[in-house]
Design a protein around this motif. Structure first.
Motif, mmCIF file in Angstrom:
data_model
loop_
_atom_site.group_PDB
_atom_site.id
_atom_site.type_symbol
_atom_site.label_atom_id
_atom_site.label_comp_id
_atom_site.label_asym_id
_atom_site.label_seq_id
_atom_site.Cartn_x
_atom_site.Cartn_y
_atom_site.Cartn_z
ATOM 1 N N THR A 6 0.799 -1.144 -0.116
ATOM 2 C CA THR A 6 -0.058 0.157 -0.036
ATOM 3 C C THR A 6 0.791 1.254 0.263
ATOM 4 N N ARG A 7 0.485 2.191 -0.805
ATOM 5 C CA ARG A 7 0.995 3.438 -0.722
ATOM 6 C C ARG A 7 0.203 4.701 -0.523
ATOM 7 N N ALA A 8 0.911 5.777 -0.284
ATOM 8 C CA ALA A 8 0.082 6.955 0.134
ATOM 9 C C ALA A 8 0.704 8.254 -0.786
ATOM 10 N N VAL A 9 -0.371 8.965 -1.481
ATOM 11 C CA VAL A 9 -0.055 10.054 -1.947
ATOM 12 C C VAL A 9 -0.337 11.380 -1.096
ATOM 13 N N VAL A 10 0.853 12.012 -1.028
ATOM 14 C CA VAL A 10 1.011 13.109 0.004
ATOM 15 C C VAL A 10 0.506 14.486 -0.392
ATOM 16 N N PHE A 11 -0.283 15.209 0.330
ATOM 17 C CA PHE A 11 -0.711 16.658 0.039
ATOM 18 C C PHE A 11 -0.250 17.609 1.236
ATOM 19 N N TRP A 12 0.277 18.982 0.724
ATOM 20 C CA TRP A 12 0.324 20.022 1.762
ATOM 21 C C TRP A 12 -0.442 21.415 1.116
ATOM 22 N N ARG A 13 -1.335 21.573 1.806
ATOM 23 C CA ARG A 13 -2.377 22.779 1.634
ATOM 24 C C ARG A 13 -2.487 22.627 -0.039
ATOM 25 N N GLY A 14 -3.320 21.409 -0.194
ATOM 26 C CA GLY A 14 -3.653 21.073 -1.563
ATOM 27 C C GLY A 14 -2.672 20.666 -2.667
ATOM 28 N N LYS A 15 -1.296 21.055 -2.168
ATOM 29 C CA LYS A 15 -0.425 20.541 -3.319
ATOM 30 C C LYS A 15 0.056 19.139 -2.996
ATOM 31 N N CYS A 75 4.601 11.170 -6.259
ATOM 32 C CA CYS A 75 5.044 10.432 -5.314
ATOM 33 C C CYS A 75 4.082 9.485 -4.478
ATOM 34 N N ARG A 76 4.590 8.273 -4.320
ATOM 35 C CA ARG A 76 3.827 7.273 -3.460
ATOM 36 C C ARG A 76 4.677 6.702 -2.535
ATOM 37 N N VAL A 77 4.597 7.110 -1.266
ATOM 38 C CA VAL A 77 5.241 6.536 -0.113
ATOM 39 C C VAL A 77 4.468 5.381 0.749
ATOM 40 N N PRO A 78 5.374 4.787 1.373
ATOM 41 C CA PRO A 78 4.691 3.713 2.327
ATOM 42 C C PRO A 78 4.265 4.361 3.159
ATOM 43 N N MET A 79 3.193 3.420 3.838
ATOM 44 C CA MET A 79 2.293 3.957 5.086
ATOM 45 C C MET A 79 2.763 4.303 6.307
ATOM 46 N N ASP A 80 4.061 3.826 6.493
ATOM 47 C CA ASP A 80 4.806 3.921 7.831
ATOM 48 C C ASP A 80 6.033 5.100 7.453
ATOM 49 N N HIS A 81 5.890 5.980 6.483
ATOM 50 C CA HIS A 81 7.122 6.899 6.148
ATOM 51 C C HIS A 81 6.791 8.210 7.284
ATOM 52 N N PRO A 82 7.828 8.668 7.606
ATOM 53 C CA PRO A 82 8.022 9.757 8.723
ATOM 54 C C PRO A 82 7.214 10.772 8.540
ATOM 55 N N MET A 83 6.886 11.246 7.247
ATOM 56 C CA MET A 83 6.087 12.362 6.816
ATOM 57 C C MET A 83 4.797 11.953 7.293
ATOM 58 N N LEU A 84 4.372 11.100 7.357
ATOM 59 C CA LEU A 84 3.061 10.773 7.588
ATOM 60 C C LEU A 84 2.440 10.735 8.825
ATOM 61 N N ARG A 115 -4.205 2.598 -2.513
ATOM 62 C CA ARG A 115 -3.737 4.015 -2.796
ATOM 63 C C ARG A 115 -4.492 4.885 -1.835
ATOM 64 N N PHE A 116 -3.882 5.354 -0.799
ATOM 65 C CA PHE A 116 -4.329 6.547 0.214
ATOM 66 C C PHE A 116 -3.833 7.692 -0.224
ATOM 67 N N ALA A 117 -4.667 9.039 0.105
ATOM 68 C CA ALA A 117 -4.185 10.290 0.403
ATOM 69 C C ALA A 117 -3.987 10.845 1.608
ATOM 70 N N CYS A 118 -2.969 11.374 1.867
ATOM 71 C CA CYS A 118 -2.737 11.941 3.392
ATOM 72 C C CYS A 118 -2.498 13.267 3.287
ATOM 73 N N ASP A 119 -2.808 14.004 4.209
ATOM 74 C CA ASP A 119 -2.690 15.417 4.226
ATOM 75 C C ASP A 119 -1.981 16.125 5.339
ATOM 76 N N ILE A 120 -0.760 16.572 4.954
ATOM 77 C CA ILE A 120 0.127 16.982 6.247
ATOM 78 C C ILE A 120 0.245 18.423 6.154
ATOM 79 N N SER A 121 -0.801 19.333 5.997
ATOM 80 C CA SER A 121 -0.943 20.759 5.965
ATOM 81 C C SER A 121 -0.567 21.103 7.347
ATOM 82 N N HIS A 122 -0.460 20.360 8.292
ATOM 83 C CA HIS A 122 0.029 20.762 9.759
ATOM 84 C C HIS A 122 1.524 21.034 9.899
ATOM 85 N N TRP A 123 2.178 20.603 8.890
ATOM 86 C CA TRP A 123 3.598 20.812 8.602
ATOM 87 C C TRP A 123 3.839 22.283 8.233
ATOM 88 N N MET A 124 4.807 23.113 8.895
ATOM 89 C CA MET A 124 5.289 24.150 8.593
ATOM 90 C C MET A 124 6.726 24.594 8.047
#
Length: 322
Positions: free
Chosen positions: A36-45, A57-66, A84-93
């Motif tokens: 399984t992989r995740a597609v990662v978003f930040w503020r819609g990007k 990019c498709r990253v593993p579900m245990d990736h540190p970014m997630l 395939r999942f989508a994950c939002d990391i808009s909390h990151w600055m």
């Protein structure tokens, strides 16, 4: 159109795995599956590999970014049997974030996460959409649209209580009144209006200098696509339209539209614009449009690649609208 789904964001035949959305056991297994992989978003990007040809990019579900993003992961579907999942990391600055440069018509900024794969950046989808494969473009558009919907639908529209995410991100339920809410898509008609050898073009206030496109507008409740085409063209440009036919559609997650590309035959030619709706409108001949597409016109820029307006105009010029 026989090749309608070759438009940007269309035609990838993604398996959306709708039967998994309400299956807690299947979702748990998918999240734990090493494929399984995740597609990662930040503020819609979306996060993309920047090197050409660019790719999502498709990253593993245990990736540190997630970290901190898994609770609201959205199931996008399956590729080659793997979720395939989508994950939002808009909390990151980002440390070097320049907020003044964000959110422009075509946001040129790119953000680099310290834990992201090498040569990867978060980039505005509207700017990079033509760089991506059909599958990458569909995954990116779907994730952006769903997260955009969640951003402005945290509360129940019926009673105002905080709602909960359900169905792997495809539903919100209200614990107070029991109402269920689903992702919204706004229908929009975009019109290739012709009169003889000419096509009707217009521009909205605030667009970059020289930018013109096909007229477009939202479909109103109780209205057919054909009626919306005739109404919008008359309201914006004062031109009457007769026969209308459907050509192609395009998901447009900016923020949540489905563009219905239509062709219409004008029965009048005189233009009277509504300055509240548009800034200018004009008839452009086929020969002029060829010059515009070649980048040789003195005052008008080509329609933006990736947008359905460009797709329809390109096929009009090539006589491939059938």
């Amino acid at each position: 159109m026989r090749h309608a789904e070759t438009v940007t964001f269309g035609g990838s035949a993604l398996d959306r795995a709708g039967e998994m959305r309400g299956d807690a056991a299947a979702l748990k297994a998918a999240l734990a599956d090493p494929n399984t992989r995740a597609v990662v978003f930040w503020r819609g990007k979306p996060l993309i590999h920047r090197a050409r040809p660019a790719s999502l990019c498709r990253v593993p579900m245990d990736h540190p970014m997630l970290q901190g993003a898994m609770a609201d992961a959205v199931l996008l579907g399956r590729e080659d049997g793997a979720a395939r999942f989508a994950c939002d990391i808009s909390h990151w600055m980002p440390e070097d974030l320049d907020a003044d440069q964000l959110g422009g018509f075509l946001d040129p900024t790119e953000q680099r996460h310290p834990d992201a794969p090498e040569d990867s950046v978060f980039a505005e989808l509207r700017r990079i959409m033509t760089w991506l494969s059909p599958r990458d473009a569909e995954l990116a558009a779907t994730g952006k649209a769903i997260f955009g919907w969640h951003d402005i639908h945290n509360f129940c529209a019926q009673c105002g209580a905080k709602s909960d995410v359900a169905q792997a991100g495809w539903q919100r339920n209200c614990p107070a009144c029991g109402a269920s809410h689903f992702p919204r898509t706004d229908p929009v008609v975009i019109m290739l209006i012709t009169h003889g050898n000419s096509v009707l073009m217009g521009r909205s206030p605030g667009w970059p200098e020289g930018m013109y496109s096909l007229l477009a507008g939202f479909v109103e409740p109780g209205e057919t696509l054909e009626a919306a085409v005739r109404r919008e063209v008359f309201e914006e440009a004062g031109v009457r339209v007769g026969a209308v036919s459907y050509l192609s559609s395009q998901p447009w997650p900016f923020p949540a539209s489905l563009m219905f590309g239509c062709q219409g035959e004008a029965t009048s030619r005189e233009i009277t614009i509504d300055p509240v709706e548009i800034e200018d409108a004009l008839w452009v001949t086929r020969e002029e449009m060829m010059e515009i597409f070649a980048g040789n016109h003195a005052t008008i820029l080509p329609a933006r690649k990736g947008a359905i307006a460009h797709f329809l105009l390109e096929n009009w010029l090539a006589d491939t609208l059938d």
